[in-house]
Write an enzyme that holds these catalytic residues in place. Structure first.
Site, mmCIF file in Angstrom:
data_model
loop_
_atom_site.group_PDB
_atom_site.id
_atom_site.type_symbol
_atom_site.label_atom_id
_atom_site.label_comp_id
_atom_site.label_asym_id
_atom_site.label_seq_id
_atom_site.Cartn_x
_atom_site.Cartn_y
_atom_site.Cartn_z
ATOM 1 N N SER A 108 -21.286 -7.404 -46.751
ATOM 2 C CA SER A 108 -21.489 -5.995 -47.089
ATOM 3 C C SER A 108 -22.900 -5.820 -47.628
ATOM 4 O O SER A 108 -23.464 -6.739 -48.232
ATOM 5 C CB SER A 108 -20.474 -5.571 -48.148
ATOM 6 O OG SER A 108 -20.885 -4.400 -48.807
ATOM 7 N N SER A 109 -23.442 -4.619 -47.447
ATOM 8 C CA SER A 109 -24.812 -4.375 -47.915
ATOM 9 C C SER A 109 -24.923 -4.402 -49.435
ATOM 10 O O SER A 109 -26.017 -4.479 -49.980
ATOM 11 C CB SER A 109 -25.314 -3.030 -47.393
ATOM 12 O OG SER A 109 -24.473 -1.976 -47.814
ATOM 13 N N CYS A 110 -23.779 -4.365 -50.140
ATOM 14 C CA CYS A 110 -23.833 -4.372 -51.609
ATOM 15 C C CYS A 110 -24.213 -5.738 -52.173
ATOM 16 O O CYS A 110 -24.355 -5.890 -53.384
ATOM 17 C CB CYS A 110 -22.501 -3.922 -52.191
ATOM 18 S SG CYS A 110 -21.188 -5.137 -52.000
ATOM 19 N N TYR A 137 -17.175 -7.712 -56.330
ATOM 20 C CA TYR A 137 -17.056 -7.716 -54.866
ATOM 21 C C TYR A 137 -18.299 -8.332 -54.235
ATOM 22 O O TYR A 137 -18.208 -9.162 -53.313
ATOM 23 C CB TYR A 137 -16.858 -6.284 -54.362
ATOM 24 C CG TYR A 137 -16.757 -6.151 -52.869
ATOM 25 C CD1 TYR A 137 -15.616 -6.573 -52.198
ATOM 26 C CD2 TYR A 137 -17.794 -5.594 -52.132
ATOM 27 C CE1 TYR A 137 -15.517 -6.444 -50.813
ATOM 28 C CE2 TYR A 137 -17.702 -5.456 -50.749
ATOM 29 C CZ TYR A 137 -16.564 -5.886 -50.096
ATOM 30 O OH TYR A 137 -16.468 -5.768 -48.731
ATOM 31 N N LYS A 141 -18.726 -11.705 -51.834
ATOM 32 C CA LYS A 141 -19.339 -11.688 -50.513
ATOM 33 C C LYS A 141 -20.535 -12.644 -50.426
ATOM 34 O O LYS A 141 -20.752 -13.298 -49.403
ATOM 35 C CB LYS A 141 -19.763 -10.259 -50.145
ATOM 36 C CG LYS A 141 -18.589 -9.364 -49.790
ATOM 37 C CD LYS A 141 -17.854 -9.885 -48.567
ATOM 38 C CE LYS A 141 -16.736 -8.984 -48.096
ATOM 39 N NZ LYS A 141 -16.030 -9.548 -46.919
ATOM 40 N N HIS A 180 -14.366 4.952 -49.349
ATOM 41 C CA HIS A 180 -15.812 5.084 -49.432
ATOM 42 C C HIS A 180 -16.207 6.556 -49.297
ATOM 43 O O HIS A 180 -15.395 7.413 -48.975
ATOM 44 C CB HIS A 180 -16.478 4.232 -48.353
ATOM 45 C CG HIS A 180 -16.355 2.768 -48.606
ATOM 46 N ND1 HIS A 180 -15.467 1.961 -47.933
ATOM 47 C CD2 HIS A 180 -17.001 1.957 -49.485
ATOM 48 C CE1 HIS A 180 -15.575 0.714 -48.376
ATOM 49 N NE2 HIS A 180 -16.492 0.685 -49.315
#
Length: 314
Positions: A108-110, A137, A141, A180
């Site tokens: 994920s981009s987070c 989270y 990842k 989201h």
């Protein structure tokens, strides 16, 4: 991948996994293995090992994860860290033990630092503090990426990692407590229109910038990279274009035909100011997305009305 290769899609009922399954079937792959969470608890190491021993998949798309928006990430911090760590560790280890030909881990981009320079390059990973609300989270990842790298380094496994930007599309999650921003806005505007409400309240200032990719474009990118990319370093998957939450809300307002007012609740958090992916590595491999934002939101809204709208109002 051959058309008869056994392909395990973990998380096949989610938005990403279902898009990957659709794309595989569309191209003619006919040996796809799936399990629902009730059939196989991916947090259970022995259950996962037994599954891999019985099925012996050749390829794995690891799209299974516990996911949610700002509120869910911040509320269920232990669950988001534990569940995602267990899922990825069990699958990646089992893939190594059972000599899977290739595995793709979806992140994920987070994962990138909160205040990283924009656009986000792959090498910015682990160069600064994470956004606090979804730190558990993100750490899970990042661990998945590092597991793929470590199994490649130590055992020579062809495990690759891809980092999608914010996704939306068919089979999205429209639960207002843990969805989201884009699907939440689709549901909010639809329900406001149906109920004759005069306004829609949106969290935050509307200033944060976000990039959005239609899930079917992601699935196509995943298949492309599974065929063509075999490197250690992760790959960003996105459009390379972003939009403010305010402009996104105005676009969804237009698509859903809601004619009331927008109210921005500035007591609520904004999250990361901007998250735009640098997708030059992806584009250099020869892949580019096809579905632009207005078309994608229109497709997602039609899907929402067909599958969710009656439930949402009940």
């Amino acid at each position: 991948m051959n058309k008869d290769s056994k392909i395990y899609v973990a998380g096949h009922r989610g938005m990403v996994g279902s898009a990957i399954c659709r794309k595989l079937q569309e191209i003619g792959y006919n040996n796809i293995v799936t399990r629902t969470s009730s059939e196989l608890d991916l947090r259970n190491q022995q259950a996962v090992l037994d599954f891999f021993a019985a099925e012996k998949p050749d390829y794995v798309f690891l799209a299974a994860a516990k996911v949610g928006g700002i509120q869910a990430n911040n509320t269920y911090r232990a669950d988001f860290l534990y569940d995602n760590l267990m899922i990825e560790a069990n699958i990646i280890h089992a893939a190594y033990l059972h000599k899977v030909t290739k595995l793709m881990f979806l992140g994920s981009s987070c994962i990138y630092p909160k205040m990283a320079s924009q656009p986000l390059k792959e090498e910015y990973l682990l160069t600064g503090p994470l956004e606090q609300t979804n730190e558990p989270y993100a750490i899970a990842k990042i661990t998945g990426i590092k597991l793929c790298e470590a199994y490649r380094d130590q055992y020579g496994c062809n495990f690759i990692s891809v980092m999608p930007t914010n996704l939306y599309g068919y089979n999205d999650n429209y639960d207002l407590n843990n969805s989201h921003v884009l699907p939440a806005l689709i549901r909010k505007f639809h329900e406001a229109k149906e109920s004759g409400a005069s306004e829609v309240v949106i969290w935050g200032t509307g200033n944060p910038m976000r990039e959005f990719l239609f899930a079917d474009d992601l699935a196509e990118a995943c298949l492309y990279l599974m065929e063509h990319y075999n490197e250690r370093e992760l790959v960003n998957i996105g459009t390379g274009k972003d939009i403010s939450i305010k402009d996104l809300a105005l676009l969804i307002k237009d698509i859903t035909d809601f004619d009331g007012a927008l109210i921005f609740d500035t007591t609520k958090p904004d999250g990361t100011p901007r998250k735009l992916m640098d997708v030059s590595k992806l584009h250099n491999t020869g892949f580019k997305h096809k579905i632009e934002l207005r078309e994608g939101i229109s497709l997602a809204y039609a899907d929402f009305k067909q599958k969710h709208a009656t439930l949402a109002l009940s």
